[in-house]
Design a protein around this motif. Structure first.
Motif, PDB file in Angstrom:
ATOM      1  N   MET A  68       0.854  -1.172   0.000  1.00  0.00           N
ATOM      2  CA  MET A  68       0.000   0.000   0.000  1.00  0.00           C
ATOM      3  C   MET A  68       0.893   1.226   0.000  1.00  0.00           C
ATOM      4  N   VAL A  69       0.728   2.057  -0.998  1.00  0.00           N
ATOM      5  CA  VAL A  69       1.488   3.299  -1.091  1.00  0.00           C
ATOM      6  C   VAL A  69       0.470   4.429  -1.211  1.00  0.00           C
ATOM      7  N   SER A  70       0.473   5.340  -0.250  1.00  0.00           N
ATOM      8  CA  SER A  70      -0.458   6.463  -0.278  1.00  0.00           C
ATOM      9  C   SER A  70       0.235   7.649   0.374  1.00  0.00           C
ATOM     10  N   VAL A  71       0.763   8.545  -0.446  1.00  0.00           N
ATOM     11  CA  VAL A  71       1.547   9.655   0.085  1.00  0.00           C
ATOM     12  C   VAL A  71       1.053  10.992  -0.447  1.00  0.00           C
ATOM     13  N   PHE A  72       1.169  12.010   0.380  1.00  0.00           N
ATOM     14  CA  PHE A  72       0.853  13.382  -0.011  1.00  0.00           C
ATOM     15  C   PHE A  72       2.021  13.953  -0.813  1.00  0.00           C
ATOM     16  N   HIS A  73       3.240  13.786  -0.279  1.00  0.00           N
ATOM     17  CA  HIS A  73       4.453  14.270  -0.942  1.00  0.00           C
ATOM     18  C   HIS A  73       5.066  13.115  -1.733  1.00  0.00           C
ATOM     19  N   LYS A  74       5.247  13.319  -3.034  1.00  0.00           N
ATOM     20  CA  LYS A  74       5.750  12.224  -3.875  1.00  0.00           C
ATOM     21  C   LYS A  74       7.249  12.322  -4.152  1.00  0.00           C
ATOM     22  N   ASP A  75       7.872  13.410  -3.736  1.00  0.00           N
ATOM     23  CA  ASP A  75       9.302  13.578  -3.985  1.00  0.00           C
ATOM     24  C   ASP A  75      10.095  12.521  -3.222  1.00  0.00           C
ATOM     25  N   GLY A  76      11.073  11.961  -3.903  1.00  0.00           N
ATOM     26  CA  GLY A  76      11.916  10.938  -3.301  1.00  0.00           C
ATOM     27  C   GLY A  76      11.368   9.530  -3.395  1.00  0.00           C
ATOM     28  N   LEU A  77      10.169   9.392  -3.934  1.00  0.00           N
ATOM     29  CA  LEU A  77       9.514   8.086  -3.991  1.00  0.00           C
ATOM     30  C   LEU A  77      10.000   7.228  -5.167  1.00  0.00           C
ATOM     31  N   GLU A  78      10.522   7.860  -6.212  1.00  0.00           N
ATOM     32  CA  GLU A  78      10.867   7.142  -7.442  1.00  0.00           C
ATOM     33  C   GLU A  78      11.859   6.003  -7.227  1.00  0.00           C
TER      34      GLU A  78
ATOM     35  N   LYS B 235      -6.500  19.534   6.823  1.00  0.00           N
ATOM     36  CA  LYS B 235      -5.155  18.941   6.831  1.00  0.00           C
ATOM     37  C   LYS B 235      -4.927  18.066   8.056  1.00  0.00           C
ATOM     38  N   ILE B 236      -5.984  17.737   8.777  1.00  0.00           N
ATOM     39  CA  ILE B 236      -5.894  16.727   9.834  1.00  0.00           C
ATOM     40  C   ILE B 236      -6.113  15.379   9.167  1.00  0.00           C
ATOM     41  N   ASP B 237      -5.045  14.640   9.053  1.00  0.00           N
ATOM     42  CA  ASP B 237      -5.074  13.350   8.351  1.00  0.00           C
ATOM     43  C   ASP B 237      -5.754  12.290   9.210  1.00  0.00           C
ATOM     44  N   ILE B 238      -6.652  11.542   8.617  1.00  0.00           N
ATOM     45  CA  ILE B 238      -7.349  10.463   9.317  1.00  0.00           C
ATOM     46  C   ILE B 238      -6.901   9.107   8.762  1.00  0.00           C
ATOM     47  N   GLY B 239      -7.033   8.924   7.466  1.00  0.00           N
ATOM     48  CA  GLY B 239      -6.635   7.650   6.856  1.00  0.00           C
ATOM     49  C   GLY B 239      -5.148   7.383   7.000  1.00  0.00           C
ATOM     50  N   GLY B 240      -4.329   8.396   6.763  1.00  0.00           N
ATOM     51  CA  GLY B 240      -2.877   8.225   6.841  1.00  0.00           C
ATOM     52  C   GLY B 240      -2.418   7.838   8.227  1.00  0.00           C
ATOM     53  N   ILE B 241      -2.916   8.547   9.236  1.00  0.00           N
ATOM     54  CA  ILE B 241      -2.504   8.244  10.607  1.00  0.00           C
ATOM     55  C   ILE B 241      -2.996   6.859  11.002  1.00  0.00           C
ATOM     56  N   SER B 242      -4.169   6.485  10.515  1.00  0.00           N
ATOM     57  CA  SER B 242      -4.708   5.152  10.809  1.00  0.00           C
ATOM     58  C   SER B 242      -3.871   4.066  10.134  1.00  0.00           C
ATOM     59  N   LEU B 243      -3.428   4.308   8.902  1.00  0.00           N
ATOM     60  CA  LEU B 243      -2.550   3.354   8.214  1.00  0.00           C
ATOM     61  C   LEU B 243      -1.231   3.204   8.960  1.00  0.00           C
ATOM     62  N   ILE B 244      -0.688   4.313   9.427  1.00  0.00           N
ATOM     63  CA  ILE B 244       0.571   4.268  10.173  1.00  0.00           C
ATOM     64  C   ILE B 244       0.402   3.437  11.444  1.00  0.00           C
ATOM     65  N   ARG B 245      -0.638   3.717  12.192  1.00  0.00           N
ATOM     66  CA  ARG B 245      -0.849   3.013  13.461  1.00  0.00           C
ATOM     67  C   ARG B 245      -1.115   1.523  13.221  1.00  0.00           C
ATOM     68  N   ALA B 246      -1.906   1.197  12.198  1.00  0.00           N
ATOM     69  CA  ALA B 246      -2.209  -0.210  11.909  1.00  0.00           C
ATOM     70  C   ALA B 246      -0.944  -0.959  11.502  1.00  0.00           C
ATOM     71  N   GLY B 247      -0.157  -0.360  10.598  1.00  0.00           N
ATOM     72  CA  GLY B 247       1.079  -1.005  10.166  1.00  0.00           C
ATOM     73  C   GLY B 247       2.048  -1.198  11.314  1.00  0.00           C
ATOM     74  N   ALA B 248       2.154  -0.193  12.182  1.00  0.00           N
ATOM     75  CA  ALA B 248       3.067  -0.284  13.319  1.00  0.00           C
ATOM     76  C   ALA B 248       2.578  -1.310  14.340  1.00  0.00           C
ATOM     77  N   LYS B 249       1.276  -1.352  14.561  1.00  0.00           N
ATOM     78  CA  LYS B 249       0.735  -2.324  15.515  1.00  0.00           C
ATOM     79  C   LYS B 249       1.044  -3.748  15.063  1.00  0.00           C
TER      80      LYS B 249
END
Length: 188
Positions: free
Chosen positions: A1-11, A116-130
């Motif tokens: 799963m790749v979902s980013v706001f900033h795409k620089d450096g992703l290539e 700009k309060i991220d909901i999905g992104g923070i949830s993805l981070i927490r789920a992946g880390a858990k």
């Protein structure tokens, strides 16, 4: 799963992952970015059967996404439910968060700041880390080099200790982000 706001450096990271045979799953602009580089990318909407809704506020918040991240690979019950509900295993999550602090610093309106309060992104981070037992979480572009180094040295396989290190960084990102939001609400 790749979902980013900033795409620089992703290539470079996408190139290395693609060489290792990693399949991409993504949303909207990131999915278009990945395909624009010439890589196949499955749309999250094809997995969830739901489009991005509510002006983009809801894209990844779905049991097929979070089940794929949180499903314990060594738990028979989880595996059975994943099979029953056709939930794909998601073993790598690369995400970053909406630029909340930058939006506040720019003097934006309250409405713009709230968006700009991220909901999905923070949830993805927490789920992946858990679920670091089974999932690599890359919570910001600051960790791209760490994952690239692993890919160069050992391919698309990670150790438990490496996944724990990514999880530690992920909870640091989450904590910092939530603290910034808390401080803004406290002051406004």
């Amino acid at each position: 799963m790749v979902s980013v706001f900033h795409k620089d450096g992703l290539e470079d990271l996408l190139e290395a992952l693609n060489k290792e045979g990693v399949k991409f799953l993504s949303t909207g602009g990131t999915q278009q970015f990945i395909e624009g580089l010439g890589y196949e990318c499955q749309k999250v909407e094809d997995v969830t059967t739901y489009p991005s809704i509510l002006g983009g506020r809801v894209k990844t918040l779905h049991p097929k996404v979070f089940g794929g991240i949180l499903g314990r690979r060594d738990n028979e019950g989880d595996r059975e439910q994943m099979a029953k509900y056709e939930i794909p295993e998601i073993d790598l999550v690369i995400v970053d968060l909406y630029p909340f602090e930058q939006t506040v610093a720019s003097g934006a309106s309250e409405a713009d700041i709230i968006e700009k309060i991220d909901i999905g992104g923070i949830s993805l981070i927490r789920a992946g880390a858990k679920n670091f037992q089974d999932v690599v979480i890359v919570p910001s572009k600051a960790e791209y080099a760490m994952l690239l180094d692993i890919l160069k040295k050992q391919g698309a396989e990670t150790t438990m200790e490496q996944r724990r290190q990514f999880a530690t960084k992920a909870f640091g990102v989450s904590s910092h982000y939530d603290t910034a939001i808390h401080e803004w609400f406290r002051r406004s």
